[in-house]
Design an enzyme around this catalytic site. Structure first.
Site, PDB file in Angstrom:
ATOM      1  N   SER A  26       0.322  -1.046  -0.075  1.00 56.99           N
ATOM      2  CA  SER A  26      -0.578  -0.119  -0.038  1.00 56.99           C
ATOM      3  C   SER A  26       0.796   1.210  -0.130  1.00 56.99           C
ATOM      4  O   SER A  26       0.801   1.978  -1.030  1.00 56.99           O
ATOM      5  CB  SER A  26      -0.558   0.045   1.032  1.00 56.99           C
ATOM      6  OG  SER A  26      -2.122   1.183   0.819  1.00 56.99           O
ATOM      7  N   GLN A  27       1.510   1.454   1.204  1.00 60.40           N
ATOM      8  CA  GLN A  27       2.658   2.519   1.356  1.00 60.40           C
ATOM      9  C   GLN A  27       3.634   2.662  -0.085  1.00 60.40           C
ATOM     10  O   GLN A  27       4.120   3.631  -0.651  1.00 60.40           O
ATOM     11  CB  GLN A  27       3.290   2.944   2.513  1.00 60.40           C
ATOM     12  CG  GLN A  27       2.377   3.341   3.167  1.00 60.40           C
ATOM     13  CD  GLN A  27       1.721   4.375   3.308  1.00 60.40           C
ATOM     14  OE1 GLN A  27       1.988   5.751   2.631  1.00 60.40           O
ATOM     15  NE2 GLN A  27       0.141   5.027   2.692  1.00 60.40           N
ATOM     16  N   ASP A  82       4.310  -4.075  10.140  1.00 59.74           N
ATOM     17  CA  ASP A  82       5.238  -3.640  11.096  1.00 59.74           C
ATOM     18  C   ASP A  82       5.623  -5.281  12.198  1.00 59.74           C
ATOM     19  O   ASP A  82       6.467  -5.121  12.210  1.00 59.74           O
ATOM     20  CB  ASP A  82       4.561  -2.545  11.846  1.00 59.74           C
ATOM     21  CG  ASP A  82       3.954  -1.952  10.884  1.00 59.74           C
ATOM     22  OD1 ASP A  82       4.867  -0.743  10.871  1.00 59.74           O
ATOM     23  OD2 ASP A  82       2.674  -1.342  11.266  1.00 59.74           O
ATOM     24  N   HIS A 107       5.392   4.377  10.452  1.00 59.30           N
ATOM     25  CA  HIS A 107       4.327   4.257  11.343  1.00 59.30           C
ATOM     26  C   HIS A 107       5.839   3.659  12.857  1.00 59.30           C
ATOM     27  O   HIS A 107       6.705   3.400  12.218  1.00 59.30           O
ATOM     28  CB  HIS A 107       3.605   3.028  11.397  1.00 59.30           C
ATOM     29  CG  HIS A 107       3.008   2.837  12.683  1.00 59.30           C
ATOM     30  ND1 HIS A 107       2.466   3.304  13.745  1.00 59.30           N
ATOM     31  CD2 HIS A 107       2.641   1.690  12.768  1.00 59.30           C
ATOM     32  CE1 HIS A 107       1.874   2.612  14.723  1.00 59.30           C
ATOM     33  NE2 HIS A 107       1.797   1.749  14.224  1.00 59.30           N
TER      34      HIS A 107
HETATM   35  P1  NAP Z   1       1.449  -4.191   3.314  1.00 57.38           P
HETATM   36  O1  NAP Z   1       0.613  -3.561   1.758  1.00 57.38           O
HETATM   37  O2  NAP Z   1       0.862  -5.104   3.907  1.00 57.38           O
HETATM   38  O3  NAP Z   1       2.787  -4.096   2.019  1.00 57.38           O
HETATM   39  C1  NAP Z   1       3.986  -4.971   2.405  1.00 57.38           C
HETATM   40  C2  NAP Z   1       4.498  -5.315   1.600  1.00 57.38           C
HETATM   41  O4  NAP Z   1       6.471  -5.547   1.640  1.00 57.38           O
HETATM   42  C3  NAP Z   1       4.255  -5.809   0.525  1.00 57.38           C
HETATM   43  O5  NAP Z   1       4.896  -5.510  -0.670  1.00 57.38           O
HETATM   44  C4  NAP Z   1       4.781  -7.141   0.901  1.00 57.38           C
HETATM   45  O6  NAP Z   1       4.885  -8.464  -0.041  1.00 57.38           O
HETATM   46  C5  NAP Z   1       6.494  -6.974   0.688  1.00 57.38           C
HETATM   47  N1  NAP Z   1       7.182  -7.448   2.082  1.00 57.38           N
HETATM   48  C6  NAP Z   1       7.271  -8.549   2.562  1.00 57.38           C
HETATM   49  N2  NAP Z   1       7.603  -9.474   3.058  1.00 57.38           N
HETATM   50  C7  NAP Z   1       8.578  -8.773   2.546  1.00 57.38           C
HETATM   51  C8  NAP Z   1      10.455  -8.880   2.852  1.00 57.38           C
HETATM   52  N3  NAP Z   1      10.732  -9.680   3.572  1.00 57.38           N
HETATM   53  N4  NAP Z   1      11.296  -8.269   1.984  1.00 57.38           N
HETATM   54  C9  NAP Z   1      10.402  -7.013   1.557  1.00 57.38           C
HETATM   55  N5  NAP Z   1       9.159  -6.696   1.527  1.00 57.38           N
HETATM   56  C10 NAP Z   1       8.081  -7.893   2.057  1.00 57.38           C
HETATM   57  O7  NAP Z   1       1.956  -2.920   3.745  1.00 57.38           O
HETATM   58  P2  NAP Z   1       0.869  -1.123   4.254  1.00 57.38           P
HETATM   59  O8  NAP Z   1       0.570  -0.758   4.328  1.00 57.38           O
HETATM   60  O9  NAP Z   1       2.516  -0.435   3.041  1.00 57.38           O
HETATM   61  O10 NAP Z   1       2.665  -0.869   5.930  1.00 57.38           O
HETATM   62  C11 NAP Z   1       3.807  -0.213   5.428  1.00 57.38           C
HETATM   63  C12 NAP Z   1       3.950   0.538   6.353  1.00 57.38           C
HETATM   64  O11 NAP Z   1       3.605   2.284   6.407  1.00 57.38           O
HETATM   65  C13 NAP Z   1       4.017   0.182   7.619  1.00 57.38           C
HETATM   66  O12 NAP Z   1       5.088   0.823   9.079  1.00 57.38           O
HETATM   67  C14 NAP Z   1       2.925   0.942   8.314  1.00 57.38           C
HETATM   68  O13 NAP Z   1       1.712   0.911   9.526  1.00 57.38           O
HETATM   69  C15 NAP Z   1       2.189   2.346   7.446  1.00 57.38           C
HETATM   70  N6  NAP Z   1       1.217   2.630   7.036  1.00 57.38           N
HETATM   71  C16 NAP Z   1       0.163   2.313   6.246  1.00 57.38           C
HETATM   72  C17 NAP Z   1      -0.459   2.818   6.371  1.00 57.38           C
HETATM   73  C18 NAP Z   1      -1.595   2.103   5.307  1.00 57.38           C
HETATM   74  O14 NAP Z   1      -2.974   2.817   5.181  1.00 57.38           O
HETATM   75  N7  NAP Z   1      -1.691   1.075   4.390  1.00 57.38           N
HETATM   76  C19 NAP Z   1      -1.131   4.084   6.789  1.00 57.38           C
HETATM   77  C20 NAP Z   1       0.256   4.320   6.934  1.00 57.38           C
HETATM   78  C21 NAP Z   1       1.114   4.155   7.534  1.00 57.38           C
HETATM   79  P3  NAP Z   1       3.556  -9.321  -0.184  1.00 57.38           P
HETATM   80  O15 NAP Z   1       2.415  -8.775  -0.148  1.00 57.38           O
HETATM   81  O16 NAP Z   1       4.339 -10.163  -1.111  1.00 57.38           O
HETATM   82  O17 NAP Z   1       4.196 -10.310   1.252  1.00 57.38           O
END
Ligand code: NAP
Ligand code: MG
Length: 329
Positions: A26-27, A82, A107
């Site tokens: 997502s991010q 996280d 975060h």
């Molecule tokens: P996410 O959508 O779950 O994306 C995570 C990414 O990391 C995916 O591409 C995932 O691939 C990949 N990944 C998994 N295992 C990995 C590894 N070992 N090495 C490298 N990449 C790997 O996460 P997100 O929601 O963007 O969150 C990321 C951060 O942003 C967190 O700290 C969260 O708290 C923060 N945040 C999120 C939001 C939000 O709205 N989503 C808002 C503000 C802050 P796979 O899917 O294939 O596992």
């Protein structure tokens, strides 16, 4: 409260550096693409075999394995979930961090609760968009941005705040406005908000209202409409214009009933429970519970998920949403 805009941020501070975005969810996709289009040298870091490698490449980005990306970069932004950040940091990032590098987060959980312990010779900053990544991306493409928070945990270079502001500019944040916070404040308020109000409070309010009607003999389908379905209408109004605007838009009966009776539902007991949630967040009792839960591979988490799926309200909802052609499957 001070707000920072485009004029307060110097993009050159990030343009003269190489940025690795670890994770492409997502991010991650929004940060990587926005930075690239802002003229910044960016690569995406992913683990071997990750399906997002092809996605990032198809979007025109350079992809490296995490450790290569961290070695190449001056700024490493951690955008993996996280719950796995500590593992990725220890295995792939930490061995490749050099003095003067910048470690960035969206975060504060892992830094604030002392999971990730960064070396002392790097900057540690946060740039946290206050929206899902897809809106971060879409607003940028439309020449706008979403509001963001920045925070500084460690300022080894003496320029950490200017770098955080420059990064926020690179992903569109300073178009909307950037607010400075701390890792502590961001983490604790984020956890409290999701538990007490957004994810925990609201769902239990819905379930309690629904169950009260069903237990009194009313049809579950009618209870579903009244206690769940119509929530969207109300939340949309609150989102657009605040609580008063919502009350202005509903009937006088609904307005009086809401104002007079709402505090009877969320009374002293609920407020005490909220206070307890906050204390558990501040003392790290919740963080400890969650970290242990993950280390045990989530037995309680899985049970709670299953119990919710088996709840009557979920069954009723599935059938009723089938009648609503405008709702995406
Ligand atoms: P996410 O959508 O779950 O994306 C995570 C990414 O990391 C995916 O591409 C995932 O691939 C990949 N990944 C998994 N295992 C990995 C590894 N070992 N090495 C490298 N990449 C790997 O996460 P997100 O929601 O963007 O969150 C990321 C951060 O942003 C967190 O700290 C969260 O708290 C923060 N945040 C999120 C939001 C939000 O709205 N989503 C808002 C503000 C802050 P796979 O899917 O294939 O596992
Ligand atoms: Mg994914």
């Amino acid at each position: 409260m001070q707000l920072y805009y485009d004029k307060d941020a110097n993009l050159e501070l990030v343009k003269n550096k190489k940025v690795a975005i670890i994770g492409y969810g997502s991010q991650g996709h929004a940060h990587a693409l926005n930075l690239k289009e802002s003229g910044i040298d960016v690569v995406v870091g992913l683990n071997a075999g990750n399906e997002d490698i092809e996605k990032a490449k198809a979007a025109g980005l350079t992809v490296m394995l995490n450790e290569k990306a961290a070695e190449w970069a001056d700024i490493v932004m951690m955008l993996v979930p996280d719950t796995i950040q500590l593992m990725v940091f220890e295995n792939d990032i930490k061995p490749n961090l050099k003095a003067g590098n910048v470690l960035a987060f969206a975060h504060g959980f892992n830094i604030h609760y002392n999971q990730i312990i960064p070396p002392t010779d790097v900057d540690v900053i946060m740039i946290a968009p206050k929206s899902p990544g897809h809106l971060v991306r879409r607003q940028y493409q439309e020449g706008r941005g979403v509001p963001m928070l920045i925070a500084i945990y460690q300022n080894a270079s003496g320029k950490a705040k200017d770098i955080a502001l420059a990064y926020a500019k690179g992903i569109g944040g300073t178009k909307a406005g950037v607010i400075e916070t701390t890792f502590k404040e961001e983490t604790e308020t984020d956890l409290f908000g999701e538990q007490a109000v957004l994810c925990g409070g609201v769902t239990e309010l819905i379930r309690a209202g629904f169950n009260t009607l069903v237990n009194a003999g009313y049809q579950p389908e009618i209870a579903y409409f009244e206690c769940l379905h119509e929530l969207k209408l109300i939340v949309d109004l609150i989102y657009e214009g605040g609580l008063s605007w919502m009350y202005y838009s509903v009937s006088d009966t609904a307005e009086y009933g809401g104002l007079a009776k709402g505090p009877k539902v969320i009374g002293e007991e609920s407020k005490k429970a909220m206070q307890k949630l906050l204390e558990d967040i501040q003392t790290a009792a919740f963080a400890t519970e969650w970290i242990n839960e993950n280390q045990a591979r989530g037995p309680k988490f899985k049970a709670l998920r299953r119990l919710l799926q088996e709840d009557l309200i979920e069954d009723v909802g599935k059938k009723l949403r089938g009648m609503m052609s405008w709702i995406k499957k």
